[in-house]
Write a protein that holds these residues in place. Sequence first.
Motif, short mmCIF file in Angstrom:
data_model
loop_
_atom_site.label_atom_id
_atom_site.label_comp_id
_atom_site.label_asym_id
_atom_site.label_seq_id
_atom_site.Cartn_x
_atom_site.Cartn_y
_atom_site.Cartn_z
N VAL A 170 0.85 -1.19 0.00
CA VAL A 170 0.00 0.00 0.00
C VAL A 170 0.88 1.24 0.00
O VAL A 170 2.00 1.23 0.52
N PRO A 171 0.39 2.36 -0.57
CA PRO A 171 1.13 3.62 -0.50
C PRO A 171 1.15 4.16 0.92
O PRO A 171 0.28 3.85 1.75
N TYR A 172 2.14 5.01 1.20
CA TYR A 172 2.23 5.68 2.50
C TYR A 172 0.95 6.46 2.75
O TYR A 172 0.44 7.16 1.88
N GLY A 173 0.43 6.35 3.97
CA GLY A 173 -0.76 7.11 4.36
C GLY A 173 -2.07 6.42 4.08
O GLY A 173 -3.14 6.97 4.39
N THR A 174 -2.04 5.21 3.50
CA THR A 174 -3.27 4.48 3.20
C THR A 174 -4.05 4.19 4.48
O THR A 174 -3.48 3.75 5.47
N ARG A 175 -5.33 4.42 4.42
CA ARG A 175 -6.23 3.99 5.49
C ARG A 175 -6.79 2.63 5.08
O ARG A 175 -7.61 2.54 4.18
N LEU A 176 -6.32 1.62 5.77
CA LEU A 176 -6.53 0.24 5.37
C LEU A 176 -7.46 -0.48 6.34
O LEU A 176 -7.31 -0.36 7.55
N GLU A 177 -8.42 -1.22 5.79
CA GLU A 177 -9.26 -2.09 6.61
C GLU A 177 -8.95 -3.53 6.26
O GLU A 177 -8.89 -3.89 5.09
N ILE A 178 -8.72 -4.34 7.28
CA ILE A 178 -8.50 -5.78 7.10
C ILE A 178 -9.59 -6.51 7.88
O ILE A 178 -9.75 -6.30 9.08
N VAL A 179 -10.36 -7.35 7.17
CA VAL A 179 -11.36 -8.19 7.81
C VAL A 179 -10.77 -9.58 7.95
O VAL A 179 -10.38 -10.22 6.96
N LEU A 180 -10.67 -10.06 9.18
CA LEU A 180 -10.08 -11.36 9.50
C LEU A 180 -11.22 -12.34 9.75
O LEU A 180 -11.97 -12.20 10.72
N GLN A 181 -11.37 -13.32 8.88
CA GLN A 181 -12.50 -14.25 8.91
C GLN A 181 -12.02 -15.65 9.29
O GLN A 181 -11.26 -16.29 8.57
N ASP A 182 -12.47 -16.13 10.46
CA ASP A 182 -12.16 -17.48 10.89
C ASP A 182 -12.87 -18.49 9.98
O ASP A 182 -13.88 -18.16 9.34
N ALA A 239 -7.87 -10.64 19.24
CA ALA A 239 -8.35 -12.02 19.37
C ALA A 239 -9.59 -12.16 18.50
O ALA A 239 -10.69 -11.73 18.87
N VAL A 240 -9.42 -12.76 17.33
CA VAL A 240 -10.54 -12.96 16.41
C VAL A 240 -11.45 -14.03 17.00
O VAL A 240 -10.99 -15.12 17.35
N PRO A 241 -12.77 -13.76 17.14
CA PRO A 241 -13.65 -14.70 17.84
C PRO A 241 -13.70 -16.08 17.18
O PRO A 241 -13.60 -16.19 15.95
N ILE A 242 -13.87 -17.09 17.98
CA ILE A 242 -14.02 -18.45 17.49
C ILE A 242 -15.23 -18.50 16.55
O ILE A 242 -16.33 -18.09 16.90
N GLY A 243 -15.00 -19.01 15.34
CA GLY A 243 -16.08 -19.11 14.37
C GLY A 243 -16.66 -17.76 13.99
O GLY A 243 -17.86 -17.64 13.69
N GLY A 244 -15.83 -16.73 13.96
CA GLY A 244 -16.33 -15.39 13.68
C GLY A 244 -15.34 -14.56 12.91
O GLY A 244 -14.48 -15.08 12.19
N TRP A 245 -15.41 -13.25 13.09
CA TRP A 245 -14.59 -12.32 12.31
C TRP A 245 -14.28 -11.09 13.15
O TRP A 245 -14.95 -10.81 14.16
N ALA A 246 -13.28 -10.36 12.72
CA ALA A 246 -12.95 -9.06 13.32
C ALA A 246 -12.48 -8.15 12.19
O ALA A 246 -11.76 -8.57 11.29
N ALA A 247 -12.92 -6.89 12.25
CA ALA A 247 -12.51 -5.88 11.28
C ALA A 247 -11.62 -4.87 11.98
O ALA A 247 -12.00 -4.30 13.01
N ILE A 248 -10.43 -4.66 11.43
CA ILE A 248 -9.49 -3.71 12.01
C ILE A 248 -9.15 -2.64 10.98
O ILE A 248 -9.15 -2.89 9.77
N ARG A 249 -8.88 -1.43 11.47
CA ARG A 249 -8.51 -0.33 10.59
C ARG A 249 -7.14 0.20 11.00
O ARG A 249 -6.89 0.44 12.19
N ILE A 250 -6.30 0.40 10.00
CA ILE A 250 -4.90 0.80 10.20
C ILE A 250 -4.63 2.06 9.40
O ILE A 250 -5.03 2.15 8.24
N HIS A 251 -3.96 3.01 10.03
CA HIS A 251 -3.41 4.14 9.28
C HIS A 251 -1.97 3.78 8.94
O HIS A 251 -1.09 3.82 9.81
N ALA A 252 -1.74 3.38 7.69
CA ALA A 252 -0.44 2.87 7.28
C ALA A 252 0.53 4.03 7.05
O ALA A 252 0.80 4.44 5.92
#
Length: 577
Positions: free
Chosen positions: A457-469, A518-531
């Motif tokens: 990603v370029p510098y300064g990207t506002r990135l969302e990562i969805v982690l799906q179990d 801690a991504v929930p068991i059998g679930g998901w978590a969405a995180i946002r990062i300022h890269a």
Amino acid sequence: MGSFYHQIFVTLVLLLSIFLPCSLSSTTRRFEFNVKWKNVKRLCNTRPILTVNGEYPGPTISVHEGDNVEVKVTNRVDMNTTLHWHGIRQLRTGWADGPAYVTQCPIGTGKSYTYRFTVVNQRGTLWWHAHLSWQRSTVNGAFIIYPRMPYPFSVPIQEEIPITFGEWFNSDVMAIEKDMMLTGVGPNASDAYTINGLPGPLYNCSLKDTFIKTVEHGKTYLLRIINAALNDELFFAVADHTLTVVEIDAVYTKPFTTKAIMIAPGQTTNVLLTANQKPDSTGMFVLAARPYLTSIFPFDNSTTIGFLKYKTTNSKETVELPLPSYTLPSNLPALQDTEFATEFANKLRSLGSPQYPCKVPRKVHKQVITTIGLNLQDCPPNKTCKGFRNQRFLASMNNQSFIRPPISILECHYKNLSMANLFSNFPEKPPVPFNYTGVNPLTENMNAEFGSKLVVVPYGTRLEIVLQDTNFLNPENHPIHVHGHNFFIVGRGFGNFDAEKDPLHYNLVDPPERNTVAVPIGGWAAIRIHADNPGVWFIHCHLEEHTTWGLAMGLVVQEGKNPSQCLIPPPDDLPPC
């Protein structure tokens, strides 16, 4: 440093910062770390373990917000090693981050490397640990950053108590990992959990290896809690006492009271405890940690305990054996108490004050959706595999099982070597959509692909990562750690992530800010990062068995236009491969 004196110190620092800002910004703290073997006896068993300076757990690093830090690490053992400063953002200093073959080549036998970095806009409890093989089982320690301003809670602190949870193995942990990689078998469970390296009296030969802390009635204590266990999330409670959560992963939270906490490997939690109970004649209260069970794999079904001992006019400073009865705290959650773990996670909120604002990205430039889970891999020709159905256990993100290359990815990126292109192109969506949490765990699976794929990603990207179990083999609570950046957990839930409905319920006001989710068991978590930190950053599960199997990826943040947005040049003593 006692908290009373700490409050005086930060007040003096605040006044000095007005008149002497330059001198404060140039403070450098230097440490000497020697990685070496030491024979340690636990559970009737004496064996050599890796240590730093012969200490188990390792020495505590104490610094102040804004300090420059230099840690000279000398490798005095017959294997390679590296160290990672877990949670330190390493702004523009990715060379000091530590994961082997990601940001550096390992430190060879008899060699030294000095990690140099500055603690920028961070304060609280973090930790450090080895980042090669399973060395961190015994090579770890606390990293305490004292703030320049007073704590954002008014209660006076009598004393700060560091508590580090770990796992003890009677066998060689590096041999366990080697067998996993050679045969595809599942890992051996640990033989004990520990509190500051001590198993406690519920284990054989461990009565004298018990954590005991003397406290005074009516006083409040700050517990700095670190989960350094290799493969287990843990519940923690103190009998008959409530805990007030005030910080997670070195970020202040809105305070709330709780009977217990759930803490995943890699995470830290600061809590306030007031000694306000009436003790019995022993003056003792049990504190205990045991696993939060979300896996079908063999696990260490045991509990480590220690004691808070109330100081009385008749009591001695030293505790004489035998200790009192070992009844576990009634407020300690059960092994499979997902309801408590969920409620606890939902209570975590950033402080969001004017002094400590919550800077969550409200809009994003890029979204990555990745599955996280286990795989059953077909056994290669002419090989013997000892996993389920004579296959191999693996793990992956978007069906990519991460392989560490024999070179430093960061060096390839920085020097713009031709092979750097081999590391790009991590799939930004699952390659084959399916009912991620609804498939049969055993009859449906995928062979993973192998590589060292990264998101660029370029510098300064506002990135969302969805982690799906996923349900492959079994759904599980996965602690995912992001190097080089903090992030905001804007959403989490059970089942499959719904890209249309779930974002409508995101918390974009005061989500918890962490470095490990801690991504929930059998679930998901969405995180946002300022890269906003140029370099190459490892993203991986902090269950060591899963990282070994390949549950990892990487993030490349390209350099910006200004010099302050660029990675500094590599140091002269950077280890070669």
